[in-house]
Structures are given as structure tokens and as C-alpha cells.
Design a protein around this motif. Structure first.
Motif, PDB file in Angstrom:
ATOM      1  N   TYR A 123     -29.277  15.143 -23.383  1.00 23.26           N
ATOM      2  CA  TYR A 123     -28.858  13.779 -23.693  1.00 23.26           C
ATOM      3  C   TYR A 123     -27.554  13.432 -22.962  1.00 23.26           C
ATOM      4  O   TYR A 123     -27.357  12.291 -22.509  1.00 23.26           O
ATOM      5  N   THR A 124     -26.652  14.413 -22.861  1.00 25.64           N
ATOM      6  CA  THR A 124     -25.390  14.170 -22.160  1.00 25.64           C
ATOM      7  C   THR A 124     -25.633  13.806 -20.705  1.00 25.64           C
ATOM      8  O   THR A 124     -25.036  12.864 -20.172  1.00 25.64           O
ATOM      9  N   PHE A 125     -26.544  14.534 -20.059  1.00 24.55           N
ATOM     10  CA  PHE A 125     -26.821  14.237 -18.655  1.00 24.55           C
ATOM     11  C   PHE A 125     -27.569  12.924 -18.484  1.00 24.55           C
ATOM     12  O   PHE A 125     -27.394  12.226 -17.481  1.00 24.55           O
ATOM     13  N   SER A 126     -28.384  12.559 -19.452  1.00 22.53           N
ATOM     14  CA  SER A 126     -29.030  11.242 -19.409  1.00 22.53           C
ATOM     15  C   SER A 126     -27.989  10.131 -19.472  1.00 22.53           C
ATOM     16  O   SER A 126     -28.041   9.158 -18.710  1.00 22.53           O
ATOM     17  N   ALA A 386     -34.461  15.872 -11.052  1.00 28.43           N
ATOM     18  CA  ALA A 386     -33.345  16.009 -11.989  1.00 28.43           C
ATOM     19  C   ALA A 386     -33.791  16.681 -13.283  1.00 28.43           C
ATOM     20  O   ALA A 386     -33.073  17.516 -13.854  1.00 28.43           O
ATOM     21  N   THR A 387     -34.987  16.344 -13.755  1.00 28.69           N
ATOM     22  CA  THR A 387     -35.477  16.896 -15.013  1.00 28.69           C
ATOM     23  C   THR A 387     -35.810  18.376 -14.878  1.00 28.69           C
ATOM     24  O   THR A 387     -35.509  19.178 -15.775  1.00 28.69           O
ATOM     25  N   VAL A 388     -36.419  18.760 -13.756  1.00 29.40           N
ATOM     26  CA  VAL A 388     -36.752  20.168 -13.539  1.00 29.40           C
ATOM     27  C   VAL A 388     -35.488  21.015 -13.498  1.00 29.40           C
ATOM     28  O   VAL A 388     -35.429  22.099 -14.097  1.00 29.40           O
ATOM     29  N   SER A 389     -34.457  20.546 -12.796  1.00 31.14           N
ATOM     30  CA  SER A 389     -33.224  21.325 -12.669  1.00 31.14           C
ATOM     31  C   SER A 389     -32.586  21.593 -14.024  1.00 31.14           C
ATOM     32  O   SER A 389     -32.253  22.737 -14.359  1.00 31.14           O
ATOM     33  N   GLY A 390     -32.410  20.532 -14.804  1.00 29.95           N
ATOM     34  CA  GLY A 390     -31.773  20.706 -16.106  1.00 29.95           C
ATOM     35  C   GLY A 390     -32.619  21.512 -17.078  1.00 29.95           C
ATOM     36  O   GLY A 390     -32.108  22.364 -17.820  1.00 29.95           O
ATOM     37  N   THR A 391     -33.928  21.270 -17.058  1.00 28.49           N
ATOM     38  CA  THR A 391     -34.813  21.987 -17.971  1.00 28.49           C
ATOM     39  C   THR A 391     -34.865  23.473 -17.640  1.00 28.49           C
ATOM     40  O   THR A 391     -34.889  24.324 -18.543  1.00 28.49           O
ATOM     41  N   VAL A 523     -32.261   8.944 -15.937  1.00 26.48           N
ATOM     42  CA  VAL A 523     -31.951   8.762 -17.357  1.00 26.48           C
ATOM     43  C   VAL A 523     -33.184   9.088 -18.193  1.00 26.48           C
ATOM     44  O   VAL A 523     -33.087   9.631 -19.295  1.00 26.48           O
ATOM     45  N   ILE A 524     -34.354   8.807 -17.659  1.00 25.03           N
ATOM     46  CA  ILE A 524     -35.592   8.877 -18.440  1.00 25.03           C
ATOM     47  C   ILE A 524     -36.041  10.312 -18.673  1.00 25.03           C
ATOM     48  O   ILE A 524     -36.259  10.736 -19.812  1.00 25.03           O
ATOM     49  N   GLY A 525     -36.189  11.077 -17.577  1.00 29.61           N
ATOM     50  CA  GLY A 525     -36.743  12.416 -17.684  1.00 29.61           C
ATOM     51  C   GLY A 525     -36.002  13.334 -18.642  1.00 29.61           C
ATOM     52  O   GLY A 525     -36.609  13.871 -19.585  1.00 29.61           O
ATOM     53  N   PRO A 526     -34.687  13.552 -18.469  1.00 28.57           N
ATOM     54  CA  PRO A 526     -33.963  14.427 -19.398  1.00 28.57           C
ATOM     55  C   PRO A 526     -34.021  13.938 -20.840  1.00 28.57           C
ATOM     56  O   PRO A 526     -34.083  14.757 -21.769  1.00 28.57           O
ATOM     57  N   GLY A 530     -35.544  15.993 -23.832  1.00 31.71           N
ATOM     58  CA  GLY A 530     -34.700  16.239 -24.999  1.00 31.71           C
ATOM     59  C   GLY A 530     -35.406  15.895 -26.292  1.00 31.71           C
ATOM     60  O   GLY A 530     -35.324  16.636 -27.282  1.00 31.71           O
ATOM     61  N   MET A 531     -36.139  14.780 -26.293  1.00 35.88           N
ATOM     62  CA  MET A 531     -36.882  14.396 -27.499  1.00 35.88           C
ATOM     63  C   MET A 531     -38.014  15.373 -27.785  1.00 35.88           C
ATOM     64  O   MET A 531     -38.288  15.704 -28.946  1.00 35.88           O
ATOM     65  N   LEU A 532     -38.680  15.859 -26.730  1.00 32.92           N
ATOM     66  CA  LEU A 532     -39.737  16.850 -26.920  1.00 32.92           C
ATOM     67  C   LEU A 532     -39.179  18.143 -27.507  1.00 32.92           C
ATOM     68  O   LEU A 532     -39.822  18.788 -28.350  1.00 32.92           O
TER      69      LEU A 532
END
Length: 597
Positions: A123-126, A386-391, A523-526, A530-532
Motif C-alpha cells: 500500500y505504501t508503494f501504491s 512494478a507489481t512483480v518486483s514488489g511482490t 498504483v493499481i497492481g500493488p 495488497g488486497m489479495l
């Protein structure tokens, strides 16, 4: 009286300048020192992007939150006295989910809500990329005017580096301030890269090799496939398709070749610097682990690493300040409007101008079909990256239970692979005669392997084996190699390919739109992942969303026609220039009528 000879670091000064496009344009031929000044900022900021955003910032945020968090069901602290891990004699082990099979989540209270500690980082990165998008929209378009380009680059660089250094003071009781520093740092990082990217078309346009290529080589005109066959000036609108047919094996445009070469080298050098600092960071972590510092706080060694990263960023930004030319744009009359008005009014006027400029850029981009299609594809692709990196970092930390040192080694693996990819993809592209958009599609196809492999763990057979599908820590390292090679290619090729589609003279504005598309999507992916995580308690559940997200840009990239896009950009630049001249003439006529009254 003798005339001083040109400085040895600026041999390009003796070369013939091209004709300026506007009053006050610096058409000094690009020197090697200036290009290295451009490289220097990539070397500076890429370290924060890889070592900070890509490695230690997510770990630091998650660790800070965990040291203040408790298990959702048992309400026992996740770390420290009384925690299950402490009772097991493993007080420093990562713990988002317990090992006893209950899958009790580690949560932290924030704003009256209980948030999973891994979700807190996502959420912080979003939030960070959202603020970043708003910031770069407000300021980056100004880089096209006067000396703002270099001023903004240095300002974002210095502020961002200081925020990284300030992490040394962030302790678990004030973990929320860490999120604030991340927002500021990520905002400065992305905004500075937008301004840095806007230098690339300018450096290419003034490079002596471009003029030499257009004068001495006999190329054929570009075909609809984006290939060249006869000489053309880099700012000429006389590109005509249909005069002959170029094959896929024919040479690409001199501008695109040079832009891709500089861009790829810049990404590669940035990755080299990131690997060096990452190695230094691991050595620092290992050294601190043998002292009492690591026992005082699990985050303190990580914060020393961020201090090192900030010092590096600051130091090489100083090199950029010294070597990179200003390359001023046309005068910005809006900035002086209002005479001796207050500074805050001038600032608001400038911000308002930036948003108006972006809106004008959007209206122009909508008329450029190839730009529009590419931006939609980039919206989806950048979100996936961006989502793959953070996840991946949080998955390695929380579900694979990897130590900070192993996560650092994982980041080095991905970074070395990214460096290899930045240099490898141009060779592969030339070897197989791939055009830029074809190379991008191959990269995306390889990228899809990452979430698909992670989803194999849901197959009962593999789950029973306890291996395959990212169930063992060693499995993530081959995927890190794939991620790095793909990211290296996408970073350089997408940036240079988009530069080909930009109307000359609007580089910073269009790269601001490029980055706004990038950060707006990120903003969307992370946030979704996060919600999942909050719903399922597992980071792995995010692989389903990522797998769908990655494949969506492939047909859009395939649709982009490089030749048509370049022709549209040149035609639009001519139309915009005529529009500015007409607008200026109307203003002068109006002023003349007013003066007679």
C-alpha cells in the motif's frame, strides 16, 4: 592576443552546429563528457531504484511494521519477547505467517485498521507512485522550457538522496514516518528519471554522428515497418513512405540506433553500479550482524544500507551537475507573468501551466494513434513490472522465509541479469533482425513465465512434492535471472522506442506523459495484490492477477507502426510550430490594437 583553444573534454565544440529550432536553443554538438554526465545520473539513481525500492525498502517497511505488529488471532507480538518465534529460539526469523500451519497473519494497527505487514509495504508503494505521478505532472512539463530541465533533475536527485539517508533515524515506534520517506524518495526517483529521459532525444539530435550519417550514408526512406533507405535530416518532415520497400534486415534509423545504444548503455551502467552497491550492502549487513547493532533492532542494519544508498545517489548527482549541459528550452513567458507578484502565486501559475501543458500533450497524443496505442500498452506493462518486483521481494521474505542476506543476493542476481539483458538484447535484436516492438514482445513473453511458474504450486501433485512452483527458496533464483534479463531489455527498448514517436521539441512533456502512464498504472497492481494478501493471507495469490496483466500488452505492442508513428510525430511538430507562430501573431496584433486605444 591569442584565442584560447577549446577544452579537451569538449571536442565537439569545433563541429558544425545544426540550425536551432527556437531562439536560444543550445545546438552545441553533444560531447562524450556530456553523455557521461547523463550516464552519471543513471549510475546515481539506479542504485536507489534497485537496492532501495527493489530490495531493502520493502524489507525495511515490512520489518518496521512487524516489530510493531501482532498476530491477528493470538494477539501475540510477531517479533520480540513473547512472540512464537522468540519462544522457538528464532527471534530474528521473518514471520508474517506462522510455521505451525495456522497461517495466523502478522498485522499492525494504522489509522484504526489492522493491516497485514506485507500489505503495508504494498500500500505504501501504491501511495508513493500516485504522489509521484501527480508530482511529475506538476513539474516535469516545465523541463521543456528555459534552464528548468537540469534544475529539476538536480533538485529531485538531491532531495531523494537525502530522504534515503534520513532512514537511519526511523525506528519501529515511528514506522509510519518510514512510509512518508518512501513516498518522498520514490516520488523524487521517478520524477528525476522523467527529466533524465527528456535529455535523451536532445543529446541524440545534437550528436555529430547523426549529421554525419544523414550526409554521408545512402539510406532508403522508411517503410511502414520502421526501416530506412535514403538520407534524411533528423528534424525533416519530408519522410515519405512508399518510396521503395525496406526489408526487416535493412538498417534502422540512425536516431533510433543511437538512442537505443545510449539508452541500453545507460541502463547497463546503472545496473553495474547497483550490483556494486548491493555487494557493499551485503558486506555491510554481514559485518553489522556480528555486532550488537543487529540485536538492538532488526531494522538498524537495513537503515545503514539505505544511508549508504543515499550517499551514493548524492555523490553521483554532483557529477551530473558538473558534466551535463543545461540544454535550455524556449522561453517560458508564463513564468514572468504578474511582474513582481508573490512567489507562491508564481509557483501556482507554473503548476497550473504544467497541468495545462500535460492536457495539451494528452490532446496531441490522442491525435497520434501510434503514441496512444503504445501508451496503453505501457500502462499495462509498467504496472506488471512494478507489481512483480514488489511482490517477489515480499514473497521471498515472508513465504520462502529467506534472510535479508539471501534477499540481497537475490537482488544481485536480478540486477546482474538486468545488466546482461541491457547489453544482450541489442545483439539479439540485430542477430535475428528484430524490430524494437518485436523485441519488446519477446521480453513480455518471457516475463509471463514468472507468475505461471509460481502458480504451479496450486497443482496438487507439485504441492505434495514440496518443490516446483516456488516452494523452495532456491527456485526463485532462476526466475530472478529471467526477471533481470527481461527488465533490462524492456527498460531500454521501451524508452528509446517511445522517443521515436515523440514530436521534436516536446520531449519532456511527452516523457512526462510516458512516466505519468507508468506511475499511474503502478498504483493499481500493488494495491490489488495488497488486497489479495489481506483476504487470503498469502502473497502467492497475487500471481493470478499478475499473469493476466502481463499478457495484455502483447497485441497492442504488435499494432504499433514505427514508421507511421515517426511520420505523424514530424507532421505534428510542424503543425504545432505553425500554431505557435499564428498564436504569437494574433497576440501581437491584439497588443497593437490595445495600444492604440
Amino acid at each position: 592576443m591569442t584565442v584560447a583553444s577549446p577544452l579537451p573534454d569538449s571536442p565537439a565544440e569545433d563541429l558544425r552546429h545544426r540550425s536551432p529550432r527556437y531562439s536560444g536553443e543550445d545546438t552545441t554538438p553533444t560531447s562524450k563528457r556530456e553523455i557521461w554526465g547523463w550516464y552519471a545520473y543513471g549510475i546515481a539513481a539506479e542504485v536507489f531504484a534497485v537496492c532501495g525500492v527493489g530490495s531493502f525498502l520493502p524489507l525495511t517497511l515490512e520489518q518496521l511494521a512487524r516489530e510493531r505488529g501482532s498476530f491477528k488471532s493470538s494477539h501475540l507480538p510477531c517479533v520480540g519477547p513473547g512472540s512464537p518465534s522468540e519462544a522457538a529460539g528464532n527471534g530474528t526469523a521473518p514471520a508474517m505467517l506462522r510455521r505451525d500451519g495456522t497461517e495466523d497473519q502478522c498485522v499492525v494497527g494504522l489509522l484504526g485498521l489492522e493491516i497485514n505487514t506485507a500489505s503495508f509495504a504494498m500500500y505504501t508503494f501504491s501511495l508513493a507512485v500516485l504522489v509521484q505521478a501527480l508530482t511529475l505532472i506538476s513539474f516535469s512539463a516545465l523541463a521543456d522550457y528555459e534552464n528548468n530541465r537540469k534544475t529539476l533533475l538536480l533538485a529531485f536527485g538531491f532531495v531523494g538522496s537525502v530522504t534515503s539517508m534520513l532512514f537511519i533515524f526511523i525506528a519501529p515506534p515511528v514506522f509510519a514516518l518510514g512510509a512518508l520517506l518512501v513516498v518522498v524518495g520514490v516520488t523524487c526517483l521517478g520524477s528525476s528519471f522523467v527529466v533524465l529521459n527528456s535529455f535523451l532525444p536532445v543529446l541524440v539530435a545534437n550528436d555529430p554522428s547523426i549529421e554525419t550519417a544523414t550526409q554521408d550514408s545512402e539510406l532508403h526512406p522508411m517503410s511502414p515497418d520502421g526501416e530506412y533507405s535514403h538520407s534524411r535530416d533528423s528534424f525533416s518532415e519530408n519522410t515519405e513512405s512508399g518510396h521503395g520497400t525496406a526489408t526487416s534486415s535493412g538498417p534502422t534509423s540512425p536516431e533510433l540506433q543511437l538512442s537505443t545504444r545510449i539508452s541500453s548503455k545507460g541502463v547497463g551502467l546503472g545496473y553495474c553500479a547497483a550490483v556494486l552497491v548491493q555487494i557493499l550492502s551485503i558486506l555491510l549487513l554481514l559485518t553489522l550482524s556480528k555486532t550488537s547493532i543487529s540485536k538492538a533492532s532488526g531494522t538498524l542494519p537495513l537503515r545503514f544500507v539505505l544511508l549508504l544508498v543515499g550517499i551514493w545517489w548524492f555523490s553521483f548527482t554532483m557529477v551530473t551537475k558538473r558534466w551535463l549541459r543545461n540544454r535550455p528550452g524556449p522561453p517560458l513567458h508564463t513564468s514572468t507573468a504578474g511582474g513582481q507578484g508573490k512567489r507562491w502565486r508564481v509557483w501556482l501559475r507554473l503548476v497550473g501551466f504544467a497541468w495545462k501543458s500535460l492536457w495539451k500533450t494528452v490532446k496531441v497524443a490522442v491525435k497520434l494513434r501510434e503514441v496512444l496505442v503504445f501508451l496503453v500498452a505501457w500502462f499495462l506493462l509498467s504496472d506488471a513490472m512494478a507489481t512483480v518486483s514488489g511482490t517477489a521481494i515480499l514473497f521471498a521474505r515472508t513465504e520462502l522465509k529467506m534472510s535479508t542476506t539471501l534477499v540481497g543476493l537475490l537482488s544481485i542476481t536480478a540486477t546482474l541479469s538486468g545488466m546482461t539483458g541491457a547489453f544482450l538484447w541489442p545483439v539479439v535484436s540485430r542477430r535475428f533482425g528484430l524490430k524494437s516492438n518485436h523485441t519488446i514482445m519477446v521480453c513480455i513473453a518471457l516475463f509471463e513465465l514468472i507468475p505461471l511458474y509460481g502458480m504451479l504450486a496450486y497443482i496438487p501433485l507439485f504441492k505434495k512434492w514440496g518443490v516446483i512452483g516456488l516452494q523452495q527458496p532456491w527456485e526463485i533464483f532462476p526466475l530472478a535471472i529471467v526477471h533481470g534479463i527481461v527488465s533490462g531489455g524492456l527498460s531500454s527498448y521501451c524508452r528509446s522506442f517511445f522517443g521515436l514517436l515523440i514530436p521534436p521539441g516536446s520531449e519532456a512533456a511527452f516523457y512526462a506523459l510516458y512516466a505519468a502512464t507508468d506511475k499511474g498504472s503502478s498504483v493499481i497492481g500493488p494495491a490489488v495484490v495488497g488486497m489479495l494478501i489481506d483476504v487470503t493471507g498469502q502473497v502467492r495469490s497475487g500471481f493470478f492477477f499478475i499473469a493476466i496483466l502481463i499478457v495484455l500488452p502483447i497485441p497492442l505492442i504488435w499494432m504499433v507502426n514505427a514508421e507511421k508513428g515517426r511520420h505523424e510525430a514530424l507532421t505534428m511538430a510542424e503543425r504545432m510550430e505553425k500554431g505557435h507562430e499564428t498564436e504569437g501573431a494574433q497576440m501581437e496584433e491584439a497588443e497593437g490594437l490595445l495600444s492604440r486605444r
